[in-house]
Design a protein around this motif. Sequence first.
Motif, PDB file in Angstrom:
ATOM      1  N   ASN A   1       0.798  -1.227   0.000  1.00  0.00           N
ATOM      2  CA  ASN A   1       0.000   0.000   0.000  1.00  0.00           C
ATOM      3  C   ASN A   1       0.833   1.281   0.000  1.00  0.00           C
ATOM      4  O   ASN A   1       0.281   2.382   0.129  1.00  0.00           O
ATOM      5  CB  ASN A   1      -0.997   0.038   1.161  1.00  0.00           C
ATOM      6  N   GLN A   2       2.148   1.178  -0.153  1.00  0.00           N
ATOM      7  CA  GLN A   2       2.948   2.390  -0.310  1.00  0.00           C
ATOM      8  C   GLN A   2       2.708   2.958  -1.715  1.00  0.00           C
ATOM      9  O   GLN A   2       2.417   2.228  -2.669  1.00  0.00           O
ATOM     10  CB  GLN A   2       4.445   2.076  -0.145  1.00  0.00           C
ATOM     11  N   THR A   3       2.872   4.284  -1.857  1.00  0.00           N
ATOM     12  CA  THR A   3       2.685   4.909  -3.169  1.00  0.00           C
ATOM     13  C   THR A   3       3.968   4.760  -4.001  1.00  0.00           C
ATOM     14  O   THR A   3       5.083   4.726  -3.455  1.00  0.00           O
ATOM     15  CB  THR A   3       2.342   6.392  -3.030  1.00  0.00           C
ATOM     16  N   LEU A   4       3.770   4.702  -5.312  1.00  0.00           N
ATOM     17  CA  LEU A   4       4.912   4.553  -6.223  1.00  0.00           C
ATOM     18  C   LEU A   4       4.806   5.565  -7.349  1.00  0.00           C
ATOM     19  O   LEU A   4       3.740   5.752  -7.945  1.00  0.00           O
ATOM     20  CB  LEU A   4       4.951   3.136  -6.818  1.00  0.00           C
ATOM     21  N   LYS A   5       5.925   6.205  -7.661  1.00  0.00           N
ATOM     22  CA  LYS A   5       6.014   7.082  -8.833  1.00  0.00           C
ATOM     23  C   LYS A   5       7.262   6.662  -9.615  1.00  0.00           C
ATOM     24  O   LYS A   5       8.335   6.499  -9.030  1.00  0.00           O
ATOM     25  CB  LYS A   5       6.116   8.547  -8.424  1.00  0.00           C
ATOM     26  N   VAL A   6       7.109   6.484 -10.928  1.00  0.00           N
ATOM     27  CA  VAL A   6       8.228   6.046 -11.777  1.00  0.00           C
ATOM     28  C   VAL A   6       8.741   7.240 -12.566  1.00  0.00           C
ATOM     29  O   VAL A   6       8.021   7.819 -13.389  1.00  0.00           O
ATOM     30  CB  VAL A   6       7.783   4.925 -12.748  1.00  0.00           C
TER      31      VAL A   6
ATOM     32  N   ILE B   1      12.909   5.747  -9.217  1.00  0.00           N
ATOM     33  CA  ILE B   1      11.528   5.697  -8.736  1.00  0.00           C
ATOM     34  C   ILE B   1      11.418   6.463  -7.417  1.00  0.00           C
ATOM     35  O   ILE B   1      12.431   6.820  -6.811  1.00  0.00           O
ATOM     36  CB  ILE B   1      11.045   4.239  -8.528  1.00  0.00           C
ATOM     37  N   LYS B   2      10.178   6.654  -6.984  1.00  0.00           N
ATOM     38  CA  LYS B   2       9.917   7.273  -5.685  1.00  0.00           C
ATOM     39  C   LYS B   2       8.884   6.425  -4.957  1.00  0.00           C
ATOM     40  O   LYS B   2       7.798   6.159  -5.487  1.00  0.00           O
ATOM     41  CB  LYS B   2       9.400   8.697  -5.867  1.00  0.00           C
ATOM     42  N   ILE B   3       9.234   5.966  -3.753  1.00  0.00           N
ATOM     43  CA  ILE B   3       8.323   5.185  -2.917  1.00  0.00           C
ATOM     44  C   ILE B   3       7.956   6.034  -1.702  1.00  0.00           C
ATOM     45  O   ILE B   3       8.840   6.409  -0.928  1.00  0.00           O
ATOM     46  CB  ILE B   3       8.960   3.862  -2.481  1.00  0.00           C
ATOM     47  N   ASP B   4       6.672   6.362  -1.613  1.00  0.00           N
ATOM     48  CA  ASP B   4       6.213   7.356  -0.635  1.00  0.00           C
ATOM     49  C   ASP B   4       7.016   8.637  -0.825  1.00  0.00           C
ATOM     50  O   ASP B   4       6.962   9.214  -1.890  1.00  0.00           O
ATOM     51  CB  ASP B   4       6.316   6.802   0.791  1.00  0.00           C
ATOM     52  N   SER B   5       7.825   9.032   0.117  1.00  0.00           N
ATOM     53  CA  SER B   5       8.544  10.308  -0.015  1.00  0.00           C
ATOM     54  C   SER B   5      10.028  10.130  -0.325  1.00  0.00           C
ATOM     55  O   SER B   5      10.778  11.111  -0.382  1.00  0.00           O
ATOM     56  CB  SER B   5       8.403  11.111   1.290  1.00  0.00           C
ATOM     57  N   ILE B   6      10.482   8.875  -0.538  1.00  0.00           N
ATOM     58  CA  ILE B   6      11.912   8.611  -0.729  1.00  0.00           C
ATOM     59  C   ILE B   6      12.187   8.216  -2.184  1.00  0.00           C
ATOM     60  O   ILE B   6      11.526   7.330  -2.740  1.00  0.00           O
ATOM     61  CB  ILE B   6      12.406   7.486   0.203  1.00  0.00           C
ATOM     62  N   GLU B   7      13.168   8.876  -2.796  1.00  0.00           N
ATOM     63  CA  GLU B   7      13.576   8.548  -4.161  1.00  0.00           C
ATOM     64  C   GLU B   7      14.665   7.477  -4.136  1.00  0.00           C
ATOM     65  O   GLU B   7      15.555   7.505  -3.273  1.00  0.00           O
ATOM     66  CB  GLU B   7      14.078   9.798  -4.887  1.00  0.00           C
ATOM     67  N   TRP B   8      14.560   6.547  -5.114  1.00  0.00           N
ATOM     68  CA  TRP B   8      15.510   5.454  -5.196  1.00  0.00           C
ATOM     69  C   TRP B   8      16.072   5.354  -6.626  1.00  0.00           C
ATOM     70  O   TRP B   8      15.377   5.631  -7.596  1.00  0.00           O
ATOM     71  CB  TRP B   8      14.829   4.127  -4.853  1.00  0.00           C
ATOM     72  N   ALA B   9      17.325   4.919  -6.721  1.00  0.00           N
ATOM     73  CA  ALA B   9      17.952   4.636  -8.020  1.00  0.00           C
ATOM     74  C   ALA B   9      18.587   3.258  -7.922  1.00  0.00           C
ATOM     75  O   ALA B   9      19.279   2.949  -6.946  1.00  0.00           O
ATOM     76  CB  ALA B   9      19.002   5.689  -8.352  1.00  0.00           C
ATOM     77  N   GLY B  10      18.332   2.416  -8.917  1.00  0.00           N
ATOM     78  CA  GLY B  10      18.900   1.063  -8.865  1.00  0.00           C
ATOM     79  C   GLY B  10      18.267   0.143  -9.890  1.00  0.00           C
ATOM     80  O   GLY B  10      17.825   0.590 -10.961  1.00  0.00           O
ATOM     81  N   GLN B  11      18.161  -1.126  -9.517  1.00  0.00           N
ATOM     82  CA  GLN B  11      17.729  -2.148 -10.469  1.00  0.00           C
ATOM     83  C   GLN B  11      16.286  -2.594 -10.220  1.00  0.00           C
ATOM     84  O   GLN B  11      15.797  -2.538  -9.091  1.00  0.00           O
ATOM     85  CB  GLN B  11      18.667  -3.360 -10.366  1.00  0.00           C
ATOM     86  N   VAL B  12      15.664  -3.052 -11.313  1.00  0.00           N
ATOM     87  CA  VAL B  12      14.293  -3.561 -11.248  1.00  0.00           C
ATOM     88  C   VAL B  12      14.295  -4.985 -11.798  1.00  0.00           C
ATOM     89  O   VAL B  12      14.853  -5.243 -12.867  1.00  0.00           O
ATOM     90  CB  VAL B  12      13.326  -2.685 -12.076  1.00  0.00           C
ATOM     91  N   GLU B  13      13.684  -5.901 -11.052  1.00  0.00           N
ATOM     92  CA  GLU B  13      13.571  -7.292 -11.496  1.00  0.00           C
ATOM     93  C   GLU B  13      12.102  -7.613 -11.768  1.00  0.00           C
ATOM     94  O   GLU B  13      11.200  -7.167 -11.033  1.00  0.00           O
ATOM     95  CB  GLU B  13      14.132  -8.245 -10.437  1.00  0.00           C
ATOM     96  N   ILE B  14      11.863  -8.385 -12.838  1.00  0.00           N
ATOM     97  CA  ILE B  14      10.497  -8.668 -13.270  1.00  0.00           C
ATOM     98  C   ILE B  14      10.250 -10.171 -13.318  1.00  0.00           C
ATOM     99  O   ILE B  14      11.080 -10.935 -13.825  1.00  0.00           O
ATOM    100  CB  ILE B  14      10.236  -8.041 -14.654  1.00  0.00           C
TER     101      ILE B  14
END
Length: 422
Positions: free
Chosen positions: A25-30, A49-62
């Motif tokens: 239920n956290q918010t996500l912005k790409v 990406i941004k999860i709630d109020s924190i921005e992240w840089a890194g890898q995405v696995e699908i």
Amino acid sequence: MDEQFLHYIWKFQKFEQNELKLTDNQTLKVFYPGNHNQDSGPDFEEARIKIDSIEWAGQVEIHLHSSDWNHHNHQHDPAYKNVILHVVWKHDKGIQLNGTPIPTLELKSIVSPTLLEKYKKHIQSTQEILCANQLLAVSPLPKTSMLDRTMVERLEEKADRIFDHLKNNRSDWEDATYRTLAANFGFSTNKEAFVRLTELLPFAKLKKALQNKLSTEALLFGQAGFLNEENDEYQGALKSEFQFLQNKYHLPDMMVKPQWKFGKLRPANFPSVRLAQLAALLHHQPKLFTILTQTEGIKELKTLLCPVLSEYWQTHYDFGKGRKKIINHFGQTTFENILINTVAPLLAAYARHTANPIYMDRAIELLESLSAESNRITKKWDEIGLESKTAFDSQALIQLFKNYCQKRRCLQCNIGVEILNR
């Protein structure tokens, strides 16, 4: 549903993005989905990406399911320690990384059913080329960029095979040229037989006899299993010479003639004719790799790569079987085949070895200056409106068909992506 489709959805952000929520239920912005990684490791790199109020840089696995993370043993692989987001079709299990839950986005409920149905209909078509009915409507840019990409891929794949030879022969480029050339002379019908011949007759032993045309033919035809009979005087002479050289060079067991295929081939393509041509070329140019890397013009290459055949093979297409007309040199088709399937790949491999792009440029220029090949695959493309004008085009289309169309990799193809994006 497959991961190829999920990669497409994530790469092009083909889902409802308003008020995105993770499974916790956290918010996500790409901000940026990342660079698609075609090698091992996480599927996308350098994502933001941004999860709630924190921005992240890194890898995405699908994955199709969250639990696939453990099924693929990513929990034990340090390459996945910087994954910032797990994108799945269906969330079926909470996954932790270093004791912390991995942020997970489930796509199932936010992807348009219409898009999913369109993809299913496309991928389940029975056509060999899935985009055949829509190709003419595709704009020129995706076609051109895809052909550029597949042409380079094809050269790189062929270069990889040359490097495999180099690993096994102590980096002997002349030996690698010999093996590449021989496989080329076999075309698809007798390629395996020619490869086997080079294993039984290494270049290190063959080169000792290359100064003598009779000895060169004796070694090649003898190890190939063509000299067990004596249909005429010339075959008898080759047989005697081979028996001498076989003992001198301590050659292993030879092949047998039934390993070579003659059925459904025109006499000009008989393996006996190809062996005679190979012998003539190697005798004429014993240091072939050196010649190829130092010669640029096609006219010069034709002079060097189209030697006169021995007198016997000018009038025969097999032992004891004469030709109706005298053929004293290679045909244009054989010459162009050598340029396309031997010279260009060798230049591409040498470009990588020397870190000098000039050799890759020469390989591409060579292909662009040659006429397009005509075969089963290029004819398929011609029929649906994608015509080959040069060997660059035909080689690129062969690669596109084999590595993308036949494998249903439409979503890794610029043409397929444009069609699905409409």
